[in-house]
Design a protein around this motif. Structure first.
Motif, PDB file in Angstrom:
ATOM      1  N   ARG A 181       0.818  -1.216   0.000  1.00  0.00           N
ATOM      2  CA  ARG A 181       0.000   0.000   0.000  1.00  0.00           C
ATOM      3  C   ARG A 181       0.850   1.264   0.000  1.00  0.00           C
ATOM      4  N   HIS A 182       0.173   2.366  -0.238  1.00  0.00           N
ATOM      5  CA  HIS A 182       0.759   3.700  -0.206  1.00  0.00           C
ATOM      6  C   HIS A 182       1.604   3.905   1.054  1.00  0.00           C
ATOM      7  N   GLY A 183       2.866   4.251   0.885  1.00  0.00           N
ATOM      8  CA  GLY A 183       3.729   4.533   2.030  1.00  0.00           C
ATOM      9  C   GLY A 183       4.553   3.358   2.526  1.00  0.00           C
ATOM     10  N   ASP A 184       4.289   2.167   1.999  1.00  0.00           N
ATOM     11  CA  ASP A 184       5.051   0.999   2.459  1.00  0.00           C
ATOM     12  C   ASP A 184       6.475   1.026   1.884  1.00  0.00           C
ATOM     13  N   VAL A 185       7.414   0.529   2.678  1.00  0.00           N
ATOM     14  CA  VAL A 185       8.810   0.440   2.226  1.00  0.00           C
ATOM     15  C   VAL A 185       9.302  -0.987   2.460  1.00  0.00           C
ATOM     16  N   ALA A 186       9.818  -1.599   1.417  1.00  0.00           N
ATOM     17  CA  ALA A 186      10.421  -2.929   1.550  1.00  0.00           C
ATOM     18  C   ALA A 186      11.937  -2.779   1.514  1.00  0.00           C
ATOM     19  N   VAL A 187      12.606  -3.541   2.343  1.00  0.00           N
ATOM     20  CA  VAL A 187      14.069  -3.540   2.371  1.00  0.00           C
ATOM     21  C   VAL A 187      14.500  -4.977   2.223  1.00  0.00           C
ATOM     22  N   TRP A 188      15.280  -5.265   1.210  1.00  0.00           N
ATOM     23  CA  TRP A 188      15.765  -6.645   1.141  1.00  0.00           C
ATOM     24  C   TRP A 188      17.138  -6.800   0.554  1.00  0.00           C
ATOM     25  N   GLY A 189      17.788  -7.791   1.147  1.00  0.00           N
ATOM     26  CA  GLY A 189      19.148  -8.096   0.761  1.00  0.00           C
ATOM     27  C   GLY A 189      19.497  -9.461   1.301  1.00  0.00           C
ATOM     28  N   GLY A 190      20.762  -9.674   1.559  1.00  0.00           N
ATOM     29  CA  GLY A 190      21.209 -10.936   2.137  1.00  0.00           C
ATOM     30  C   GLY A 190      20.702 -12.114   1.331  1.00  0.00           C
ATOM     31  N   PRO A 191      20.155 -13.132   2.015  1.00  0.00           N
ATOM     32  CA  PRO A 191      19.749 -14.362   1.331  1.00  0.00           C
ATOM     33  C   PRO A 191      18.614 -14.153   0.315  1.00  0.00           C
ATOM     34  N   SER A 192      17.906 -13.019   0.403  1.00  0.00           N
ATOM     35  CA  SER A 192      16.778 -12.784  -0.517  1.00  0.00           C
ATOM     36  C   SER A 192      17.132 -11.843  -1.656  1.00  0.00           C
ATOM     37  N   ARG A 193      18.357 -11.402  -1.713  1.00  0.00           N
ATOM     38  CA  ARG A 193      18.741 -10.360  -2.674  1.00  0.00           C
ATOM     39  C   ARG A 193      18.423 -10.769  -4.121  1.00  0.00           C
ATOM     40  N   LEU A 194      18.522 -12.074  -4.422  1.00  0.00           N
ATOM     41  CA  LEU A 194      18.298 -12.515  -5.797  1.00  0.00           C
ATOM     42  C   LEU A 194      16.962 -13.255  -5.962  1.00  0.00           C
ATOM     43  N   ALA A 195      16.059 -13.040  -5.009  1.00  0.00           N
ATOM     44  CA  ALA A 195      14.746 -13.694  -5.109  1.00  0.00           C
ATOM     45  C   ALA A 195      13.981 -13.177  -6.328  1.00  0.00           C
ATOM     46  N   PHE A 196      13.260 -14.070  -6.994  1.00  0.00           N
ATOM     47  CA  PHE A 196      12.380 -13.656  -8.089  1.00  0.00           C
ATOM     48  C   PHE A 196      11.189 -12.898  -7.515  1.00  0.00           C
ATOM     49  N   HIS A 197      10.774 -11.851  -8.237  1.00  0.00           N
ATOM     50  CA  HIS A 197       9.648 -11.044  -7.754  1.00  0.00           C
ATOM     51  C   HIS A 197       9.014 -10.308  -8.920  1.00  0.00           C
ATOM     52  N   GLY A 198       7.790  -9.820  -8.687  1.00  0.00           N
ATOM     53  CA  GLY A 198       7.093  -9.068  -9.728  1.00  0.00           C
ATOM     54  C   GLY A 198       5.885  -8.368  -9.143  1.00  0.00           C
ATOM     55  N   ILE A 199       5.126  -7.717 -10.020  1.00  0.00           N
ATOM     56  CA  ILE A 199       3.921  -7.001  -9.599  1.00  0.00           C
ATOM     57  C   ILE A 199       2.756  -7.484 -10.469  1.00  0.00           C
ATOM     58  N   ALA A 200       1.667  -7.927  -9.818  1.00  0.00           N
ATOM     59  CA  ALA A 200       0.474  -8.379 -10.547  1.00  0.00           C
ATOM     60  C   ALA A 200      -0.189  -7.168 -11.209  1.00  0.00           C
TER      61      ALA A 200
END
Ligand code: MD6
Ligand code: FE
Length: 223
Positions: A181-200
């Motif tokens: 939602r509006h205003g959310d911030v995701a931070v990722w690195g470490g073991p998840s840095r190369l995780a596959f991701h996308g937006i529906a």
């Protein structure tokens, strides 16, 4: 805040500095709900200035597909794609000029969010700015054009809600669907840095302050 009482003054201070709500996404990945809300006005002012000198455009993938997401960049390096490939470039190919500077409000938010997410000392040199209108989507991908995968990525979302698809380290891992939602911030690195991701695909709607769009800033260390 309450006056310092007999118990836990340090806890009160930590609570005041902490995000309103924190959700673990995966190892090394955390979602800070509403973390960008306090900076919304300043973020939007900075964004308007960036877009005035480097307008949103629909880039083409190496396979020749026109992306439904419109993009621009700020920072020392910008992420681009064309028939020649995906890469970072110091110059905006549309203007031949350097990308607009990373505004202080972006740097400050990225640094605070990274620290809250467990990655102190994060100094981005690139910010990809994505704009989704209803129907736009981003297919599953990994972010791997950066030089150093030790640095995290800080991702700031404004405007219309979206469904973030958070997969694993294999494209075939079934992604989790996480509402953003509006205003959310995701931070990722470490073991998840190369995780596959996308937006529906974004649903049709109009946001109170941002209108009929979702804006996502991803702050990275490219070089
Ligand atoms: C988006 N985000 O939220 C797309 N990539 O619109 C990303 O592709 C992304 O949020 C790397 C790290 C965080 C992200
Ligand atoms: Fe990404």
């Amino acid at each position: 805040m309450k006056a310092r009482g007999f118990t836990g003054s340090l806890f009160d201070e930590a609570a005041a500095a902490a995000p309103r709500y924190r959700e673990a996404l995966a190892p090394g990945a955390v979602l800070l709900r509403g973390f960008a809300l306090d900076a919304e006005k300043e973020l939007r002012k900075a964004l308007d200035r960036i877009v005035a000198s480097a307008p949103f455009r629909h880039m083409v993938t190496p396979g020749g597909y026109r992306m439904s997401v419109a993009m621009t960049n700020c920072g020392e390096f910008g992420w681009i794609t064309d028939r020649r490939g995906y890469r970072y470039d110091a110059l905006d190919p549309e203007s031949g000029k350097p990308w607009p500077k990373l505004p202080a409000v972006f740097l400050d938010l990225a640094s605070r969010a990274a620290t809250a997410g467990g990655y102190p000392g994060f100094v981005p040199d690139a910010c990809l700015i994505n704009r989704y209108e209803p129907g736009a989507r981003l297919s599953l991908h990994q972010d791997r054009n950066e030089k150093d995968f030790d640095a995290p990525i800080v991702s700031v979302s404004l405007g219309l809600p979206a469904t973030f698809l958070f997969g694993g380290n294999d494209r075939s891992d079934r992604p989790r669907r996480v509402p953003i939602r509006h205003g959310d911030v995701a931070v990722w690195g470490g073991p998840s840095r190369l995780a596959f991701h996308g937006i529906a695909p974004l649903k049709e709607a109009k946001h109170e302050t941002m209108g009929r769009q979702r804006i996502n800033l991803t702050l990275r260390r490219a070089r």
